[in-house]
Design an enzyme around this catalytic site. Structure first.
Site, PDB file in Angstrom:
ATOM      1  N   LEU A 312      40.522  44.854  42.347  1.00  0.00           N
ATOM      2  CA  LEU A 312      41.660  44.503  41.970  1.00  0.00           C
ATOM      3  C   LEU A 312      42.654  45.015  43.256  1.00  0.00           C
ATOM      4  O   LEU A 312      42.320  46.206  43.774  1.00  0.00           O
ATOM      5  CB  LEU A 312      42.453  45.133  40.558  1.00  0.00           C
ATOM      6  N   ASP A 313      43.387  43.589  43.628  1.00  0.00           N
ATOM      7  CA  ASP A 313      44.307  44.711  44.222  1.00  0.00           C
ATOM      8  C   ASP A 313      45.472  45.474  43.828  1.00  0.00           C
ATOM      9  O   ASP A 313      46.133  45.567  42.701  1.00  0.00           O
ATOM     10  CB  ASP A 313      45.398  43.668  45.372  1.00  0.00           C
ATOM     11  N   LYS A 314      46.418  45.853  43.767  1.00  0.00           N
ATOM     12  CA  LYS A 314      47.629  47.195  43.321  1.00  0.00           C
ATOM     13  C   LYS A 314      48.621  46.440  43.812  1.00  0.00           C
ATOM     14  O   LYS A 314      49.106  46.227  41.900  1.00  0.00           O
ATOM     15  CB  LYS A 314      48.016  48.131  44.775  1.00  0.00           C
TER      16      LYS A 314
END
Length: 613
Positions: A312-314
């Site tokens: 996951l990206d933030k």
């Protein structure tokens, strides 16, 4: 066009079903009246058109390199006519045609949820032109136009509520049944339906670039993609076909009776079975779309069901992706609300991304904004100008320090979190305070990650472009298995390659910089379907709204749909194999075998439709 083509296919399959039914019924009446010779002709006549249509489909499939179980159905009908068993051939023809009709019906029902998204928005909108309203095509709307949204109308473009408040039904986008209330200044997405009083909407984007238009394009692409390409049953087609011919030939050679070979072929005709698998997958696509996640194909749904690692990206994924005012620190006697009101008033003249955050915060507090004048902005640094007779400056610490007697705004921000961003504000040449902004975690982030783990995703990784210390703090709060910060797009792709050694990888991201990683992952998931963002184009799954919950639901739906599809394969083929053994031993005549196989296949298709629930 797509719906018209589907209707033509359905009508053609229905015609074949009628021919097979008339042949079977007419032959039965002739047989009961003692005209067995004519009955045989009637049954053969009910079989031949279906067989010819099937031969055409088989040739077309073979040209594409596809070998399917339809060949068994063709062999059984041909053998029935050749061995003088036209009744058995007619039963098989009716079974095949009936299965085709049932498949078309089931797929149509499964597509309803996705098709419901299409055509909901009116072709015209009521735009304000001074004090009057004019009706114009929605594709002529431009950013800044103000339109009237009446009760029951679907928003044609993304916009901000211009005045009053809006009560919107977002169920078509999110599956959420409870309407959402949006106050003046709040953003409203196209595709939502007004269920409250009429209100004015100020357009933010043209209709072609709106959230709803992006969703429609993705839905159309999903419907035109060949979702049944992932036909699990066809993976077993070659060996099942070989086994069928071996058993049929063995029964004929051992007994010397060609009818036994026919019986084996008849009970090995899982025509609707090979249709049950795409029905289950398309049902899953429909369920996911209703829940707020658009999965672009049946193959992608199957891949999502097998994901083991989630990356996951933030920014924009675990967080909202936009800064919000979380605190105001006053350096003197000026009240916090007044600092925010003056700063937001001045920022009405700015195009900086932070300006919207300040204006949104002031609007949420019902602070009256004044028009700015004589403004001067240094891009990316700060802005100054006059608001209500007062000289205001806001921006970075150095910019504001030079305009407020060289005061040092940084001392007021000591102890703030690492991910906090500050905007310094000076009023009439005096440093007044700091406005603190943060891109906060989504409130449902922790719960969503827990649901992903419960659904079978064993490892969760954070791959962020933010500073490593910020990424580490986020990862620690969410108990992630691995955290990497300071990554560029190539670095995210490298993380995917490393993690793939442990199993299929899902990448969840937002923005152009995530597009390479979304394309590199086994399953790319893009947050939101706004416009034609590169992330939405590269991803195999698009969340239709800016929320995480649809992702967890999509994984659960994908796993359940694939499980049901596998049940259809295992149970259907298993029962067919058992019936083949009984037929080879001479205990199952062709007609009875065809009826038994019909019952098996109908049961399997009805099981596949469980994926809709």
């Amino acid at each position: 066009m797509l719906r018209r083509a589907s209707q033509v296919v359905f009508e053609r399959k229905t015609l074949l079903g009628i021919i097979a039914s008339v042949g079977l019924a007419g032959g039965g009446i002739l047989w009961l009246t003692g005209r067995g010779d004519l009955a045989a002709l009637a049954w053969a006549g009910g079989t031949a058109p279906v067989l010819l249509a099937l031969f055409f489909e088989i040739v077309t499939s073979l040209r594409r390199g596809d070998v399917g179980l339809d060949i068994v159905a063709a062999l059984s009908m041909s053998a029935a006519l050749a061995f003088g068993e036209p009744l058995a051939g007619n039963v098989v023809a009716l079974m095949y045609a009936g299965g085709q009709i049932l498949e078309t019906y089931a797929q149509g029902r499964a597509r309803n949820e996705m098709s419901a998204l299409l055509g909901r928005v009116a072709r015209t909108a009521m735009r304000y032109a001074g004090d009057r309203l004019e009706e114009i095509p929605i594709d002529t709307l431009a950013p800044g136009d103000v339109i009237l949204i009446r009760h029951g109308e679907t928003l044609p473009v993304d916009g901000r509520v211009d005045e009053g408040e809006a009560l919107l039904d977002l169920s078509a986008l999110t599956g959420e049944a409870v309407p959402e209330r949006i106050l003046a200044g709040g953003e409203a997405l196209s595709g939502a339906t007004s269920v409250g009083p009429a209100f004015r909407l100020r357009c933010l984007r043209p209709a072609a670039a709106s959230t709803y238009a992006g969703i429609v394009r993705l839905v159309e692409a999903a419907q035109q993609s060949h979702a049944p390409m992932a036909r699990l049953a066809d993976r077993y087609a070659i060996w099942f076909l070989a086994l069928t011919l071996l058993v049929a030939g063995g029964a004929w050679g051992w007994s010397g009776d060609p009818v036994r070979a026919l019986s084996v072929l008849v009970v090995a005709t899982p025509c609707p079975l090979i249709l049950a698998v795409p029905v289950a997958l398309i049902s899953g696509l429909s369920r996911a779309a209703r829940s707020g996640a658009l999965i672009k194909s049946g193959g992608m749904l199957e891949a999502l069901a097998q994901v083991k690692i989630g990356i996951l990206d933030k920014t924009g994924t675990l967080t909202h992706g936009r800064a919000r005012v979380t605190d105001i620190i006053s350096a003197g006697d000026v009240p916090q609300d007044e600092i925010l009101r003056l700063a937001a008033s001045l920022d009405q003249a700015s195009a900086h991304v932070v300006a919207n955050a300040l204006i949104d915060a002031a609007t949420a507090r019902d602070l009256p904004l004044s028009p700015p004048r004589d403004t001067e902005e240094q891009a990316g640094t700060g802005i100054e100008g006059w608001v209500g007779g007062r000289k205001i400056a806001l921006g970075g610490n150095t910019y504001v320090s030079r305009r407020s007697g060289n005061s040092d705004p940084r001392t007021l921000g000591d102890g703030l979190p690492a991910d906090a961003m500050t905007v310094a504000v000076a009023i009439d040449g005096t440093f007044a305070g700091l406005i603190v902004l943060r891109d906060q975690l989504r409130p449902d982030a922790g719960a969503m990650l827990g649901r992903l783990r419960a659904a079978g995703i064993a490892r969760l990784v954070l791959a962020s472009g933010d500073r490593p210390e910020i990424a580490t703090a986020i990862g620690r709060s969410l108990a992630l298995d691995r955290v990497e910060g300071g990554l560029d797009p190539a670095g995210k792709v490298a993380i995917i390659a490393q993690e793939r050694a442990a199993g299929p990888v899902m990448m969840v991201g937002d923005g152009v910089n995530d597009a390479p990683a979304l394309a590199a992952a086994d399953v790319g998931v893009a947050m939101g379907a706004r416009g034609t963002a590169a992330s939405s184009e590269a991803a195999g799954v698009v969340l239709l709204v800016d929320a995480l919950e649809p992702l967890a639901r999509a994984v659960e739906i994908a796993r359940r749909s694939r499980r049901i599809a596998l049940q259809s394969v295992v149970v259907g083929l298993g029962l067919s194999l058992a019936a083949m053994g009984v037929a080879a031993l001479g205990y199952l005549p062709p007609v009875q075998g065809a009826l038994l196989q019909e019952a098996i296949d109908v049961a399997v298709i009805l099981n596949a439709l469980r994926a809709l629930r």
